[in-house]
Design a protein around this motif. Structure first.
Motif, PDB file in Angstrom:
ATOM      1  N   GLN A  79       0.835  -1.207   0.000  1.00 38.66           N
ATOM      2  CA  GLN A  79       0.000   0.000   0.000  1.00 38.66           C
ATOM      3  C   GLN A  79       0.867   1.253   0.000  1.00 38.66           C
ATOM      4  OE1 GLN A  79      -3.155  -0.042   3.031  1.00 38.66           O
ATOM      5  NE2 GLN A  79      -2.614   2.063   3.536  1.00 38.66           N
ATOM      6  N   VAL A  80       1.934   1.241   0.781  1.00 37.28           N
ATOM      7  CA  VAL A  80       2.710   2.463   0.936  1.00 37.28           C
ATOM      8  C   VAL A  80       3.618   2.716  -0.285  1.00 37.28           C
ATOM      9  CG1 VAL A  80       4.548   1.483   2.357  1.00 37.28           C
ATOM     10  CG2 VAL A  80       3.966   3.841   2.637  1.00 37.28           C
ATOM     11  N   VAL A  81       4.152   1.655  -0.920  1.00 38.29           N
ATOM     12  CA  VAL A  81       4.954   1.928  -2.128  1.00 38.29           C
ATOM     13  C   VAL A  81       4.047   2.348  -3.284  1.00 38.29           C
ATOM     14  CG1 VAL A  81       6.925   0.467  -1.485  1.00 38.29           C
ATOM     15  CG2 VAL A  81       5.140  -0.471  -2.971  1.00 38.29           C
TER      16      VAL A  81
ATOM     17  N   CYS B 223       4.739   3.669  -7.108  1.00 43.32           N
ATOM     18  CA  CYS B 223       5.283   2.440  -7.695  1.00 43.32           C
ATOM     19  C   CYS B 223       4.150   1.518  -8.129  1.00 43.32           C
ATOM     20  CB  CYS B 223       6.160   1.711  -6.672  1.00 43.32           C
ATOM     21  SG  CYS B 223       7.571   2.681  -6.134  1.00 43.32           S
ATOM     22  N   ASP B 224       4.476   0.675  -9.123  1.00 43.39           N
ATOM     23  CA  ASP B 224       3.505  -0.288  -9.639  1.00 43.39           C
ATOM     24  C   ASP B 224       3.943  -1.684  -9.185  1.00 43.39           C
ATOM     25  OD1 ASP B 224       1.665  -1.651 -11.183  1.00 43.39           O
ATOM     26  OD2 ASP B 224       2.951  -1.600 -12.969  1.00 43.39           O
TER      27      ASP B 224
ATOM     28  N   ILE C 234       7.771  -8.022  -2.294  1.00 47.36           N
ATOM     29  CA  ILE C 234       7.046  -7.276  -3.321  1.00 47.36           C
ATOM     30  C   ILE C 234       8.000  -6.983  -4.483  1.00 47.36           C
ATOM     31  CG2 ILE C 234       5.328  -6.275  -1.739  1.00 47.36           C
ATOM     32  CD1 ILE C 234       6.844  -3.626  -2.031  1.00 47.36           C
ATOM     33  N   VAL C 235       7.453  -7.024  -5.680  1.00 42.09           N
ATOM     34  CA  VAL C 235       8.227  -6.763  -6.891  1.00 42.09           C
ATOM     35  C   VAL C 235       7.535  -5.600  -7.590  1.00 42.09           C
ATOM     36  CG1 VAL C 235       9.114  -7.739  -9.042  1.00 42.09           C
ATOM     37  CG2 VAL C 235       8.849  -9.200  -7.032  1.00 42.09           C
ATOM     38  N   LEU C 236       8.311  -4.562  -7.952  1.00 42.52           N
ATOM     39  CA  LEU C 236       7.676  -3.334  -8.418  1.00 42.52           C
ATOM     40  C   LEU C 236       8.461  -2.636  -9.523  1.00 42.52           C
ATOM     41  CD1 LEU C 236       9.385  -0.691  -7.071  1.00 42.52           C
ATOM     42  CD2 LEU C 236       8.429  -1.721  -5.006  1.00 42.52           C
ATOM     43  N   ASN C 237       7.730  -1.771 -10.249  1.00 39.43           N
ATOM     44  CA  ASN C 237       8.331  -0.861 -11.227  1.00 39.43           C
ATOM     45  C   ASN C 237       8.303   0.533 -10.634  1.00 39.43           C
ATOM     46  OD1 ASN C 237       8.428  -2.934 -13.240  1.00 39.43           O
ATOM     47  ND2 ASN C 237       6.223  -2.662 -13.485  1.00 39.43           N
ATOM     48  N   LEU C 238       9.329   1.331 -10.941  1.00 41.63           N
ATOM     49  CA  LEU C 238       9.362   2.715 -10.467  1.00 41.63           C
ATOM     50  C   LEU C 238       8.427   3.565 -11.330  1.00 41.63           C
ATOM     51  CD1 LEU C 238      13.177   3.191  -9.788  1.00 41.63           C
ATOM     52  CD2 LEU C 238      11.335   2.990  -8.096  1.00 41.63           C
ATOM     53  N   PRO C 239       7.919   4.652 -10.750  1.00 39.66           N
ATOM     54  CA  PRO C 239       6.972   5.490 -11.491  1.00 39.66           C
ATOM     55  C   PRO C 239       7.664   6.468 -12.447  1.00 39.66           C
ATOM     56  CG  PRO C 239       7.317   6.390  -9.304  1.00 39.66           C
ATOM     57  CD  PRO C 239       8.127   5.118  -9.379  1.00 39.66           C
TER      58      PRO C 239
END
Ligand SMILES: *Cc1c(COP(=O)(O)O)cnc(C)c1O
Length: 408
Positions: A308-310, A315-316, A325-330
């Motif tokens: 929730q916080v990222v 972030c996606d 968690i695995v994410l893409n930067l905005p």
């Protein structure tokens, strides 16, 4: 001759997919253990007790449940040794680790000609690789279709693919294996000790392998937990396999599993370290004391907070794994994932990039199950993003996290 100074390794904030933050109690058992050989009675007793605790952790009555000295790939090599040259195998690939699993299986199932044709990456026709795009899970439909079409002897899947942070459909895998009389093999490296499941609920799976340093949290290089059903052992007895050191029946002997029975003390298979046995034993005591169900609940609770916080930082998140968690930067930071990770790691905030394409960021919470630990991870990640020019209000983000926790 050059003798280097004593090696100093700093304490880092372990916030990756693994190894997880080892409990001080595990390290204490490691250091406080006396020098003792691998046939000393308390070392053997510790191995028998660890075996019994492992059955509890895996949720199984499988007699052949024990630890393989080494890392995740050591346990996986032991279960994959059931596969012999020429066997028909279907393997599902949806990220870095299942991709390596597919390589291991292609090596095992290769003929001499297949190996000679491309020894580091053989492509035997009898191993069918089903590729699922990075970021997606292996679903029951995909599994059912592949097993119905190919009718293999073995099917292999990663329970939780740590490369992309995806949970694959173990129920669907079990059902399809049973329906098509296929023997299932599972890489449970990142799910054991994090998820709440009993492997005995999945009779279509005949062998499971995990690792010491993720959910089990016993990094001081100890044991990769494995479990084999009676069916797997019967097939192994009949056909044999090409390994001494990772041979499931021979390796089990040191853990006090001899002639298909539990015995009071094991016999020699290879040297074991009393330090490793004591550390592994303590890690299992800690896990069972915490409670598998409670731990699984706590991972989900804290993962939801982090996710929730990222997202609030733009972030996606593309993963659905409870410990990672695995994410893409905005926006304008997109594509700079590797730089951001390198910057964090230089400051001993050890998050990870993906190890195969596409490049994404992975943040893990193994044994970081407290408000303070998650708050520190979030704060440091926010600082790293802001340093690279991200635009969000850190104060608001941290308040959002505090509110999540206040709400319980
Ligand atoms: C970490 C991991 C492995 C490899 O384990 P090692 O301990 O590095 O040998 C294999 N499969 C999965 C799913 C993993 O997460």
């Amino acid at each position: 001759m050059k003798i280097f100074p004593a090696l100093e390794i700093p304490e880092t904030l372990a916030a990756g997919p693994g190894p997880g933050k080892t409990d001080p109690r595990v390290l204490e058992r490691f250091c406080k253990t006396g020098v003792a050989d691998h046939m000393q009675k308390d070392v053997l007793r510790g191995m028998v007790e660890a075996k019994l605790m492992l059955r509890e952790l895996w949720g199984t009555k499988n007699l052949y449940t024990f630890g393989v000295g080494g890392t995740g790939w050591s346990g996986l090599d032991s279960i994959q040794s059931l596969v012999l040259p020429g066997d028909k195998v279907v393997v599902f690939v949806n990220g870095t680790f299942s991709s390596i699993d597919s390589l291991c299986l292609r090596m095992k199932a290769s003929s001499l000609e297949d190996l000679a044709a491309d020894s580091l990456n053989p492509q035997p026709a009898n191993v069918i690789v089903i590729n699922v795009p990075h970021g997606q899970s292996v679903t029951g439909d995909i599994i059912e279709r592949a097993l119905a079409e190919h009718k293999p002897m073995w099917a292999f899947m990663t329970h939780w693919e740590t490369g992309s942070g995806r949970v694959n459909d173990i129920e669907g895998f079990n059902v399809a294996c049973q329906k098509h009389a296929v023997m299932g093999l599972i890489d449970a490296v990142s799910s054991l000790g994090v998820g709440d499941f009993d492997i005995d609920d999945y009779p279509g799976v005949v062998a499971w392998a995990s690792c010491p340093q993720k959910g089990v949290l016993s990094l001081p290089l100890t044991y990769a937990p494995v479990s084999f059903s009676d069916k797997a052992i019967a097939v192994l007895k009949q056909r044999g396999c090409y390994t001494f050191v990772h041979h499931p029946i021979l390796e089990a002997r040191h853990w006090g599993i001899i002639n298909d029975e539990d015995v009071a003390a094991g016999t020699y298979h290879r040297t074991h370290s009393g330090y490793a046995v004591a550390a592994f034993h303590e890690a299992l005591r800690i896990l069972l004391g915490y409670g598998r169900a409670q731990k699984a609940k706590d991972y989900l609770y804290h993962e939801a907070a982090l996710k929730q916080v990222v997202a609030a930082m733009g972030c996606d998140v593309t993963s659905d794994m409870p410990s990672l968690i695995v994410l893409n930067l905005p926006g304008k930071l997109a594509g700079r994932e590797k730089d951001l990770v390198a910057g964090c790691r230089a400051e001993n905030f050890c998050i990870w990039p993906t190890l195969s394409e596409p490049v994404q960021i992975r943040i893990g919470i193994l044994n970081q199950l407290s408000v303070e630990a998650i708050t520190e991870i979030v704060g440091r990640f926010a600082d790293a993003m802001l340093k690279m020019g991200a635009e969000f209000d850190k104060h608001a983000v941290m308040n959002g996290l505090a509110e999540y926790y206040k709400a319980g």
